[in-house]
Design a protein around this motif. Sequence first.
Motif, short mmCIF file in Angstrom:
data_model
loop_
_atom_site.label_atom_id
_atom_site.label_comp_id
_atom_site.label_asym_id
_atom_site.label_seq_id
_atom_site.Cartn_x
_atom_site.Cartn_y
_atom_site.Cartn_z
N TRP A 123 15.32 1.23 23.48
CA TRP A 123 14.40 0.53 22.58
C TRP A 123 13.06 1.23 22.56
O TRP A 123 12.47 1.44 21.47
CB TRP A 123 14.25 -0.92 23.03
CG TRP A 123 13.13 -1.65 22.32
CD1 TRP A 123 11.89 -1.92 22.82
CD2 TRP A 123 13.14 -2.16 20.99
NE1 TRP A 123 11.13 -2.58 21.90
CE2 TRP A 123 11.87 -2.74 20.75
CE3 TRP A 123 14.09 -2.19 19.99
CZ2 TRP A 123 11.55 -3.34 19.55
CZ3 TRP A 123 13.77 -2.79 18.78
CH2 TRP A 123 12.51 -3.36 18.58
N LEU B 178 21.87 4.48 20.11
CA LEU B 178 21.53 5.32 21.25
C LEU B 178 22.25 4.84 22.52
O LEU B 178 22.71 5.66 23.32
CB LEU B 178 20.01 5.29 21.48
CG LEU B 178 19.16 6.06 20.48
CD1 LEU B 178 17.69 5.69 20.63
CD2 LEU B 178 19.34 7.57 20.67
N SER C 262 13.43 4.47 20.61
CA SER C 262 13.92 4.42 19.23
C SER C 262 12.75 4.49 18.25
O SER C 262 11.77 3.79 18.38
CB SER C 262 14.71 3.13 19.00
OG SER C 262 13.87 2.01 19.12
N THR D 281 13.40 9.89 16.35
CA THR D 281 14.23 10.05 17.53
C THR D 281 15.65 10.42 17.12
O THR D 281 16.31 9.67 16.39
CB THR D 281 14.26 8.77 18.38
OG1 THR D 281 12.93 8.45 18.78
CG2 THR D 281 15.11 8.97 19.62
N HIS E 181 10.04 0.88 16.39
CA HIS E 181 11.29 0.71 17.10
C HIS E 181 12.33 0.03 16.23
O HIS E 181 11.99 -0.76 15.33
CB HIS E 181 11.06 -0.08 18.38
CG HIS E 181 10.06 0.56 19.30
ND1 HIS E 181 10.18 1.86 19.70
CD2 HIS E 181 8.94 0.08 19.90
CE1 HIS E 181 9.17 2.16 20.51
NE2 HIS E 181 8.40 1.09 20.62
N GLN F 226 19.02 1.40 15.80
CA GLN F 226 19.04 2.70 16.46
C GLN F 226 19.16 2.55 17.98
O GLN F 226 19.78 3.38 18.64
CB GLN F 226 17.77 3.49 16.12
CG GLN F 226 17.90 4.94 16.58
CD GLN F 226 16.63 5.73 16.34
OE1 GLN F 226 15.55 5.22 16.53
NE2 GLN F 226 16.78 6.99 15.95
N THR F 227 18.58 1.48 18.52
CA THR F 227 18.72 1.23 19.95
C THR F 227 20.18 1.08 20.33
O THR F 227 20.65 1.64 21.34
CB THR F 227 17.94 -0.04 20.36
OG1 THR F 227 16.55 0.15 20.10
CG2 THR F 227 18.14 -0.36 21.83
#
Length: 602
Positions: free
Chosen positions: A343, A265, A346, A350, A257, A261-262
């Motif tokens: 989260w 997104l 991620s 993804t 994770h 990226q969380t």
Amino acid sequence: MAGRPARVALALIAAYVVVRIALAATGGFYWDDLILIGRASTHNVFGWEYLTHNHDGHFMPGAFFVAGLTTVLAPTHWWPAAITLVVLATAVAWAVWRMIRILAGGASWATVAVLAFFLFTPMTVPSYVWWAAGLNSLPMLFAMAWLIGDAVLLCERGHRDSRLTRLIVGRSALVYLVALTCFEKSLYLLPVVFIATVLWCRGGADRGDQGTATIPGPLAAAFVGARPLWQVVAPITVAWAVIFLSVTGGQGAAGQHSIVQTLHLTWRTINNAVIPSLVGGPWTWDRWIPSPPMGFASTGQIIAGWAVLAVVVGLIVRWRRGAWPIVVAAAAYVALAQLPVMWNRSSANTALELAQTMRYLPDSALVMTAALALVAACPSVARRQETPLWPAAATAVVVLVASSGWGLWNFAQSWRTNPTPDYLRTARTSLQSDPTRIMFDQALPLEVLTPIAYPENQISHTFGRIAPRVRFGTVTDDLVVLDKLGRLVPGGVTPARTFAAGAGSCTRPEVQRLTRVPLSGPLLNWRWTIALSYCANRDGQLSVQLAGGSPVTVGLRAGLHVVYVQTTGHGSVIALRPLTPGLSVHTGEGNVGEVAEAALLK
């Protein structure tokens, strides 16, 4: 006058139900749906192991139970699943309308506009058509709307009637518990319901509500007013959280994770999904099988969405007294509710387009709806300015519904480009055509379900409950497989490894005792299929075994034949041992690999 808005609201709900029926009638199973079917086909649907399975970080015994019953009733048939979606969606619409009326103090044209937003926002559609997602989200939406309504009723009416209070608390607790069994995200309900109640109580003095105006402070008013409800649902929340963590370990989807990226997104969800939905978008949907449809809002739609949001928020803050905390609370939920989901999703594999599938937004749509209903209940700063606003508001609602309808049409077209329904229908008919045939297990087509879902991607799981039952075995001399369309076709074995013919001949068979046939290379531990051509001097039985696997007893016939054996193991040799006294066998060249269409191996 109040009766006319109520009738219009019912007409909107009826239109909503018709649309939902059409979506369900033209839909079909997809991805996780087959995982639910596979487990229901291979487990006792009333068993603890089945109901408490950790499904990709989800703990959802209620959803598993419904999926199990529908699978037992009509395995791989879509109609029972479609009925569950329509029934649940209808119940949600009714509960939301009830919540809106309770929050706003009755039916009005403002509440009708709020209802129209929820019924026709694109944010609720992707999770509805996907059965597995609908079994999660729809009970949660119903419970959220219902509990908000009941909490406000308790604050409004007080506890003078103990029998009514017990009724309200009891039904809310039951609804909440059912939602929890279907989706662990329902744990969000308690804070959402409490904050909504606080915000409603905050406007109690301005509205002249006797139940809240006598208690100083909205926080105390909400706590005291609905205390019987909090005393029941709070322990349920804690207990269920403990159960959830003990079953799943708090782990979501596997992967490395990433906080960065969380955040990407989450921003993509807000900017490319939530914002364009405010103007009925996205209008363009694309699908990369086997992924779900993804919405691609144009730059113009995104800009228009931000502009509409700015105008609406500006008007609310200017013309509704005390509305700004409602706006802040709703915005905070929409943003923060995405963080745990993103989260868990991620990872290095993804794609950011995941956020544009919009299947994680139905609860945000309901929170926004509750916020609009609370705003409608706020007193106006200048009532004389309300009248000119309504024609524009009505026009905006009509435009939003029309725009959402066009986006929905395009989404539905994209959703229907799903090979799974046709495959299931054809494969079911093929497998039922000859109940005496022995089938080898094989994977579903990659377009239907990829090997990441193993073992639920095996046809023995998907079609395990169809009647008459399919005979799955490990030995056959007539290998047939399902092609990617679900048709029965001649099968073969891929040459993952090969072996040469034995040193003897049909007149001088070399296998008379334990014999090890060398392979062209080593095999990993897996379920392999062996294509064995042989010449036997008599009918008898032969033991076939790979290293690490159990021996398989194979019935042979006198003469020259081919037999296919499915077994698990590894290593670089096949161990053959005659079990029948006097049986001698000569083996020809053959393959060890996966079952496949014979036409593809030429």
